[in-house]
Design a protein around this motif. Structure first.
Motif, PDB file in Angstrom:
ATOM      1  N   LEU A   1       1.006  -1.076   0.003  1.00  0.00           N
ATOM      2  CA  LEU A   1       0.085  -0.074   0.073  1.00  0.00           C
ATOM      3  C   LEU A   1       0.940   1.142   0.032  1.00  0.00           C
ATOM      4  CD1 LEU A   1      -3.051  -0.644   2.513  1.00  0.00           C
ATOM      5  CD2 LEU A   1      -3.309   0.118   0.082  1.00  0.00           C
ATOM      6  N   GLY A   2       2.011   1.012   0.846  1.00  0.00           N
ATOM      7  CA  GLY A   2       2.899   1.983   0.965  1.00  0.00           C
ATOM      8  C   GLY A   2       3.363   2.638  -0.439  1.00  0.00           C
ATOM      9  N   CYS A   3       3.664   1.454  -1.137  1.00  0.00           N
ATOM     10  CA  CYS A   3       4.310   1.826  -2.646  1.00  0.00           C
ATOM     11  C   CYS A   3       3.489   2.508  -3.484  1.00  0.00           C
ATOM     12  CB  CYS A   3       4.814   0.429  -3.216  1.00  0.00           C
ATOM     13  SG  CYS A   3       6.212  -0.171  -2.075  1.00  0.00           S
ATOM     14  N   PHE A   4       2.115   1.835  -3.178  1.00  0.00           N
ATOM     15  CA  PHE A   4       1.240   2.773  -4.259  1.00  0.00           C
ATOM     16  C   PHE A   4       0.683   3.968  -3.876  1.00  0.00           C
ATOM     17  CE2 PHE A   4       1.248  -1.344  -6.053  1.00  0.00           C
ATOM     18  CZ  PHE A   4       0.930  -0.970  -7.559  1.00  0.00           C
ATOM     19  N   SER A   5       0.803   4.334  -2.509  1.00  0.00           N
ATOM     20  CA  SER A   5       0.523   5.550  -2.227  1.00  0.00           C
ATOM     21  C   SER A   5       1.569   6.552  -2.688  1.00  0.00           C
ATOM     22  CB  SER A   5       0.339   5.872  -0.665  1.00  0.00           C
ATOM     23  OG  SER A   5       1.255   5.158  -0.071  1.00  0.00           O
ATOM     24  N   LEU A   6       2.954   6.121  -2.573  1.00  0.00           N
ATOM     25  CA  LEU A   6       3.987   6.827  -3.242  1.00  0.00           C
ATOM     26  C   LEU A   6       3.759   7.110  -4.749  1.00  0.00           C
ATOM     27  CD1 LEU A   6       7.188   5.309  -1.533  1.00  0.00           C
ATOM     28  CD2 LEU A   6       6.630   7.676  -1.547  1.00  0.00           C
ATOM     29  N   LEU A   7       3.520   6.039  -5.443  1.00  0.00           N
ATOM     30  CA  LEU A   7       3.264   6.323  -6.833  1.00  0.00           C
ATOM     31  C   LEU A   7       2.179   7.433  -7.068  1.00  0.00           C
ATOM     32  CD1 LEU A   7       3.000   2.820  -8.379  1.00  0.00           C
ATOM     33  CD2 LEU A   7       4.407   4.615  -9.130  1.00  0.00           C
ATOM     34  N   PHE A   8       0.962   6.990  -6.154  1.00  0.00           N
ATOM     35  CA  PHE A   8       0.305   8.173  -6.316  1.00  0.00           C
ATOM     36  C   PHE A   8       0.738   9.598  -5.853  1.00  0.00           C
ATOM     37  CE2 PHE A   8      -3.426  10.513  -4.344  1.00  0.00           C
ATOM     38  CZ  PHE A   8      -4.327  10.385  -5.301  1.00  0.00           C
ATOM     39  N   LEU A   9       1.508   9.717  -5.168  1.00  0.00           N
ATOM     40  CA  LEU A   9       2.194  11.193  -4.595  1.00  0.00           C
ATOM     41  C   LEU A   9       3.035  11.443  -5.802  1.00  0.00           C
ATOM     42  CD1 LEU A   9       3.480  10.647  -1.103  1.00  0.00           C
ATOM     43  CD2 LEU A   9       2.176  12.352  -2.008  1.00  0.00           C
ATOM     44  N   ILE A  10       3.663  10.754  -6.524  1.00  0.00           N
ATOM     45  CA  ILE A  10       4.352  10.993  -7.848  1.00  0.00           C
ATOM     46  C   ILE A  10       3.483  11.992  -8.867  1.00  0.00           C
ATOM     47  CG2 ILE A  10       5.587  10.316  -9.826  1.00  0.00           C
ATOM     48  CD1 ILE A  10       6.598   7.772  -8.191  1.00  0.00           C
ATOM     49  N   ALA A  11       2.337  11.430  -9.150  1.00  0.00           N
ATOM     50  CA  ALA A  11       1.484  11.839  -9.850  1.00  0.00           C
ATOM     51  C   ALA A  11       0.893  13.195  -9.396  1.00  0.00           C
ATOM     52  CB  ALA A  11       0.586  11.051 -10.176  1.00  0.00           C
ATOM     53  N   CYS A  12       0.644  13.372  -8.135  1.00  0.00           N
ATOM     54  CA  CYS A  12       0.025  14.201  -7.503  1.00  0.00           C
ATOM     55  C   CYS A  12       0.655  15.533  -6.901  1.00  0.00           C
ATOM     56  CB  CYS A  12      -0.964  13.843  -6.434  1.00  0.00           C
ATOM     57  SG  CYS A  12      -2.065  12.577  -7.234  1.00  0.00           S
ATOM     58  N   SER A  13       2.105  15.183  -6.625  1.00  0.00           N
ATOM     59  CA  SER A  13       3.118  16.151  -5.748  1.00  0.00           C
ATOM     60  C   SER A  13       3.227  17.324  -6.443  1.00  0.00           C
ATOM     61  CB  SER A  13       4.371  15.478  -5.577  1.00  0.00           C
ATOM     62  OG  SER A  13       5.016  15.330  -6.314  1.00  0.00           O
ATOM     63  N   SER A  14       3.091  18.437  -5.743  1.00  0.00           N
ATOM     64  CA  SER A  14       3.302  19.608  -6.250  1.00  0.00           C
ATOM     65  C   SER A  14       4.368  20.359  -5.778  1.00  0.00           C
ATOM     66  CB  SER A  14       2.042  20.678  -5.903  1.00  0.00           C
ATOM     67  OG  SER A  14       2.444  21.767  -6.477  1.00  0.00           O
ATOM     68  N   ASP A  15       5.396  20.636  -6.999  1.00  0.00           N
ATOM     69  CA  ASP A  15       6.646  21.181  -6.746  1.00  0.00           C
ATOM     70  C   ASP A  15       6.675  22.523  -6.829  1.00  0.00           C
ATOM     71  OD1 ASP A  15       7.474  18.212  -8.259  1.00  0.00           O
ATOM     72  OD2 ASP A  15       7.748  18.499  -6.245  1.00  0.00           O
TER      73      ASP A  15
ATOM     74  N   LEU B   1       7.254  -3.392 -14.457  1.00  0.00           N
ATOM     75  CA  LEU B   1       5.954  -2.645 -14.289  1.00  0.00           C
ATOM     76  C   LEU B   1       5.837  -1.487 -13.372  1.00  0.00           C
ATOM     77  CD1 LEU B   1       2.743  -2.598 -13.987  1.00  0.00           C
ATOM     78  CD2 LEU B   1       2.944  -3.927 -11.967  1.00  0.00           C
ATOM     79  N   ALA B   2       7.027  -1.462 -12.276  1.00  0.00           N
ATOM     80  CA  ALA B   2       7.116  -0.173 -11.402  1.00  0.00           C
ATOM     81  C   ALA B   2       7.582   1.031 -12.539  1.00  0.00           C
ATOM     82  CB  ALA B   2       7.870  -0.868 -10.241  1.00  0.00           C
ATOM     83  N   PHE B   3       8.681   0.527 -13.103  1.00  0.00           N
ATOM     84  CA  PHE B   3       9.550   1.493 -14.040  1.00  0.00           C
ATOM     85  C   PHE B   3       8.474   2.164 -15.043  1.00  0.00           C
ATOM     86  CE2 PHE B   3      12.213   2.521 -17.324  1.00  0.00           C
ATOM     87  CZ  PHE B   3      13.239   3.101 -16.967  1.00  0.00           C
ATOM     88  N   GLY B   4       7.804   1.348 -15.812  1.00  0.00           N
ATOM     89  CA  GLY B   4       6.793   1.815 -16.680  1.00  0.00           C
ATOM     90  C   GLY B   4       5.961   2.648 -16.036  1.00  0.00           C
ATOM     91  N   LEU B   5       5.421   2.574 -14.881  1.00  0.00           N
ATOM     92  CA  LEU B   5       4.205   3.259 -14.300  1.00  0.00           C
ATOM     93  C   LEU B   5       4.991   4.617 -14.018  1.00  0.00           C
ATOM     94  CD1 LEU B   5       2.122   0.778 -12.361  1.00  0.00           C
ATOM     95  CD2 LEU B   5       1.489   2.139 -14.453  1.00  0.00           C
ATOM     96  N   MET B   6       6.011   4.577 -13.345  1.00  0.00           N
ATOM     97  CA  MET B   6       6.972   5.621 -12.947  1.00  0.00           C
ATOM     98  C   MET B   6       7.132   6.710 -13.995  1.00  0.00           C
ATOM     99  SD  MET B   6       9.363   4.566  -9.733  1.00  0.00           S
ATOM    100  CE  MET B   6      10.393   3.492 -10.638  1.00  0.00           C
ATOM    101  N   MET B   7       7.571   6.055 -15.187  1.00  0.00           N
ATOM    102  CA  MET B   7       7.893   6.945 -16.135  1.00  0.00           C
ATOM    103  C   MET B   7       6.697   7.735 -16.857  1.00  0.00           C
ATOM    104  SD  MET B   7      11.077   6.884 -16.022  1.00  0.00           S
ATOM    105  CE  MET B   7      11.281   6.446 -14.502  1.00  0.00           C
TER     106      MET B   7
ATOM    107  N   SER C   1      12.801   1.762  -6.764  1.00  0.00           N
ATOM    108  CA  SER C   1      13.917   0.886  -7.722  1.00  0.00           C
ATOM    109  C   SER C   1      14.514   0.280  -6.481  1.00  0.00           C
ATOM    110  CB  SER C   1      14.694   1.946  -8.415  1.00  0.00           C
ATOM    111  OG  SER C   1      14.101   2.718  -9.399  1.00  0.00           O
ATOM    112  N   THR C   2      14.927   0.741  -5.492  1.00  0.00           N
ATOM    113  CA  THR C   2      15.723  -0.188  -4.574  1.00  0.00           C
ATOM    114  C   THR C   2      14.925  -1.362  -4.126  1.00  0.00           C
ATOM    115  OG1 THR C   2      14.860   1.329  -2.583  1.00  0.00           O
ATOM    116  CG2 THR C   2      16.915   1.428  -3.684  1.00  0.00           C
ATOM    117  N   LEU C   3      13.358  -1.535  -4.321  1.00  0.00           N
ATOM    118  CA  LEU C   3      12.641  -2.500  -4.126  1.00  0.00           C
ATOM    119  C   LEU C   3      13.210  -3.739  -5.000  1.00  0.00           C
ATOM    120  CD1 LEU C   3       8.911  -1.191  -3.857  1.00  0.00           C
ATOM    121  CD2 LEU C   3      10.391  -2.057  -1.924  1.00  0.00           C
TER     122      LEU C   3
END
Lengths: 372, 453
Positions: free
Chosen positions: A6-20, B20-26, B257-259
């Protein structure tokens, strides 16, 4: 395990939404910028503007007296009042912010060399509108300089323009209009500061590009760079263009001529006092760029950066000291001294624009790109 | 022994997870970059672009630049779902790298990291399972692949961290706490910890911890016993850098990535979690494919040899700065592509002059006419930028009628808390100097020593 996922996915979510984006008011350091802006506004900017305003009002009344009775005594009085206003102006030119920026106060007050032919056309034809961009070089203190010092070689001949000349009425009118315009402009600025603008200025206390601190510092440096370094010294002595030519006729207050050194001295003192947060007409120092740098413990080569900058201001005054009161004379007799002065001015630009801006972490651009 | 290692196998799920993770992050990064309007700001608006030596032909494509970003994003999506993977990862590598080469103003070590990783991924069977490809073609589906396919990525991450740590082993970083001494007080408004940033010991602690972290974290991640605690440190470290510095998405990219260092079991659980809505399909991915399993590994693995060579290059390349005289931080010759991340506080001031060779008339150049503020800022302290811009000025003013324009620059640079000093020889006609891998002799000496790597 689920938590990690869950943590990983909330991080992913943050990437998309974080405002810099840093376009909003953001404070990064704890320096009390409200105190800084308050000191600038209440103890420096407004008192300096009001002082200049008072000098303009005096000039205005002296001009009124002169145009009603054009004689030597009244001309001398106008000249004294004009120089006082010019000196006072050196303390406010750096504040291109708020109303002053909006009405281009600097351009309306101090564009030189003034346009002599344009002024003559204005006098003859009338119907000029000083608010127009094309009229900037036909008004302000340099234009008055021309009107009271430059129309002829002797005072008697100058007075004659306002007394016996066929266009005497028009000359009187133009001189009055010039001082009137100075008054209209500074009145507008002072009214704005004493109205709502003071609070607007102080409340914009972040460190984004549009914050008061950033705008003020940028305006201060730009004025020092363009108006002081180039306008007063760099262009006239030819150091900036470096084509081997000298331009003694484009110094500040050319027609009065023996005050260009004095005006530079005033402007350097005004810059240094602003840097040190020194109250107008007092010795007290409040929150300032100096105290900000010291707060951040900005040291360069083991010395406080604020001390390095202050020393350089001092050096400029020392180099300026033995120079002829008239830069025109100095340029014609021994231009090397002027180039030395230019170099001394130039060095502080590097300290202010590079070292100080770096230490204050002041954004110079509107791009908030990622760094690494 | 090497043979035993080469025959060692691991579950494909690890690589599938990374893909999967790399693709989504990119994909998210590309969307974020576009959403901020940076394509326009960085690649469309500027009148002039700073190119890489040898890649001067790589330029923004006008409005087609948007399409380039779209293709790049689409490729990232295809990578994530594993659809036409080989093509997708190749297109991604090419388009992403092209974007990065368009203007070196935006150079970031992290972008280079993405390019390198996507290049490596071209050669790995990351679509061998948990992918649309595997679903469609039984032939490519595998449960296990040689372990080196996963290890090569781990090695790459190790290089990034370890070299970033090595670069911090210098007297400025360790003995002067520079540049954190400058940066931390600027962030003293950070909640809770901000008040401490003025304390000198905190600045030193951050410097030393940062260096130590970079040097040992990859090894703690390799080691099964220390892995969990290491990951906690990874998260703390990168979240901290995210709070303190404007470094965009990359803290998250590094955390995720470190995962890859975790076990296959861990990755399998993540995949199970993600594929939970498609439970029925999941069994497909986990059923062994007898046909493939019996296949013999090829005798000479070209791909593997190539990647081994590539990794050797990665090990050596960051040390190319040893070939140049004077201080690396000062000249920046061999600075980029070497994992020197957040290493120095450097800023410059550059006033250009164009002189007519015949009339000797000198013009002072208002740089804001040609460059964006961001470009100007980056240009002012990097010699190769200054040189390229000088040539641009030469060509521009030659067209406007200046005879054989002589381009000189008054430049000053301040580095890591030293007072600014003159940077380039103000008398050199930069229009007569050319970019090369040779040392630029017109960079004035640094007059100080920074000891260490």
């Amino acid at each position: 395990m689920k938590n990690i996922i869950l943590g990983c996915f909330s991080l992913l979510f943050l990437i998309a939404c974080s405002s810099d984006s840093s376009s909003n008011e953001i404070n990064n350091d704890n320096f009390n910028r409200t105190e800084l802006l308050t000191n600038w506004a209440d103890n420096i900017i407004i008192p300096r503007y009001e002082n200049y305003q008072a000098k303009v009002v005096l000039l205005h009344s002296k001009v009124s007296t002169f145009v009603s009775t054009p004689d030597q005594t009244n001309l001398d009085e106008v000249r004294i009042a004009w120089l006082e206003a010019y000196k006072a102006y050196q303390y406010v030119g750096m504040f291109s912010i708020g109303k002053a920026e909006l009405i281009n106060l600097n351009s309306t007050v101090n564009i030189y060399p003034t346009n002599q032919a344009g002024i003559q056309t204005n006098i003859t034809n009338g119907g000029y509108n000083f608010a127009l961009l094309s009229q900037y070089d036909k008004q302000g203190l340099p234009a008055i300089d021309y009107m009271i010092n430059g129309l002829a070689n002797t005072d008697a001949e100058i007075i004659a323009f306002y007394e016996t000349n066929t266009d005497a009425t028009k000359y009187k009118q133009y001189l009055s209009d010039l001082t009137n315009q100075l008054k209209v402009n500074i009145d507008a600025v002072v009214t704005d500061w004493n109205g709502t603008y003071r609070n607007t200025f102080i409340s914009s206390n972040g460190n984004s590009v549009s914050s008061s601190t950033n705008k003020m510092v940028n305006s201060f440096i730009k004025y020092y760079e363009k108006d002081i370094r180039l306008g007063k010294v760099g262009y006239p002595c030819g150091a900036f263009v470096n084509d081997g030519n000298k331009y003694p006729e484009i110094v500040e207050a050319y027609f009065k001529n023996d005050v260009s050194k004095l005006l530079l001295e005033e402007s350097i003192k005004a810059s240094q006092d602003f840097f040190n947060g020194k109250y107008f007409n007092a010795t007290t120092e409040g929150s300032s760029l100096k105290s900000y740098l010291d707060y951040l413990n900005a040291k360069r080569d083991g010395q406080n950066l604020s001390a390095i900058i202050n020393n350089q201001f001092q050096t400029i005054l020392t180099v300026n000291n033995p120079i002829d009161n008239s830069y025109s004379n100095q340029i014609n007799s021994n231009n090397v001294k002027m180039v030395e002065l230019y170099d001394a001015l130039q060095l502080n630009i590097v300290y202010l624009k590079l070292d100080m801006m770096q230490a204050l972490n002041i954004t110079v651009d509107y791009v908030d790109n990622d760094g690494d | 022994m090497i043979q035993t290692y080469l025959n060692k196998k691991s579950d494909t799920v690890t690589l599938a997870f990374f893909r999967l993770a790399f693709g989504l992050m990119m994909l998210f990064s590309i969307i974020r970059f576009s959403a901020y309007g940076w394509i326009d700001k960085m690649y469309i608006q500027p009148k002039f672009h700073f190119t890489y030596y040898g890649f001067e032909w790589v330029k923004p494509l006008g409005n087609f630049t948007y399409i380039l970003f779209f293709i790049c994003g689409l490729a990232a999506l295809f990578i994530a779902i594993g659809y036409r993977y080989k093509l997708a990862i190749t297109v991604f590598f090419l388009s992403f790298t092209y974007i990065e080469l368009m203007d070196k103003t935006t150079y970031l070590n992290h972008y280079y990291f993405i390019s390198v990783v996507s290049f490596i991924l071209i050669f790995l069977p990351a679509n061998a399972n948990y992918s649309v490809d595997a679903l469609q073609k039984e032939k490519i589906k595998r449960l296990q692949i040689p372990t080196w396919n996963i290890d090569v990525l781990k090695v790459m991450l190790t290089i990034v961290y370890f070299y970033a740590g090595l670069a911090k082993l210098n007297s400025d970083w360790l003995l002067e706490a520079m540049p954190l001494k400058i940066w931390l007080p600027n962030q003293s408004n950070t909640p809770i910890i901000g008040n401490w940033f003025h304390k000198e010991w905190v600045q030193y602690a951050f410097s030393w911890f940062g260096a130590l972290y970079d040097l040992i974290i990859p090894f703690l991640l390799w080691n099964k016993k220390t892995r969990n605690i290491a990951f906690v440190f990874v998260v703390i470290f990168h979240v901290l850098t995210k709070i303190l510095f404007p470094i965009g998405v990359f803290p998250y990219v590094m955390i995720i990535s470190t995962l890859i260092f975790f076990s296959a079991g861990f990755h399998k659980r993540i995949m199970n979690f993600i594929f939970a809505p498609f439970k029925s399909k999941l069994t497909v991915f986990e059923t062994p494919n007898t046909l493939i399993e019996t296949m013999k590994p090829p005798k000479y693995n070209l791909k593997m040899c190539f990647l081994a060579l590539f990794m050797a290059f990665q090990l050596v390349f960051p040390f190319r700065y040893w070939l140049y005289p004077d201080e690396l931080f000062w000249t920046e010759e061999g600075f980029r592509f070497s994992w020197r991340v957040m290493l120095m506080e450097k800023a410059g001031y550059a006033q250009f002059y164009v002189t007519d060779a015949k009339t000797k008339q000198r013009k002072a150049i208002d740089t804001t006419r040609f460059l964006t503020p961001f470009q100007e800022k980056q240009m002012a302290f990097q010699p190769d930028f200054i040189l390229e811009y000088a040539h641009f000025l030469h060509d521009y003013y030659e067209k406007t009628g200046v005879n054989d324009p002589i381009v000189t620059v008054d430049s000053y640079v301040a580095l890591n808390g030293r007072l600014s000093q003159r940077y380039l020889d103000p008398n050199i006609d930069l229009a007569k100097e050319y970019e090369s891998f040779q040392h630029k002799t017109w960079i004035l000496p640094f007059n100080d020593v920074i000891k260490g790597f």
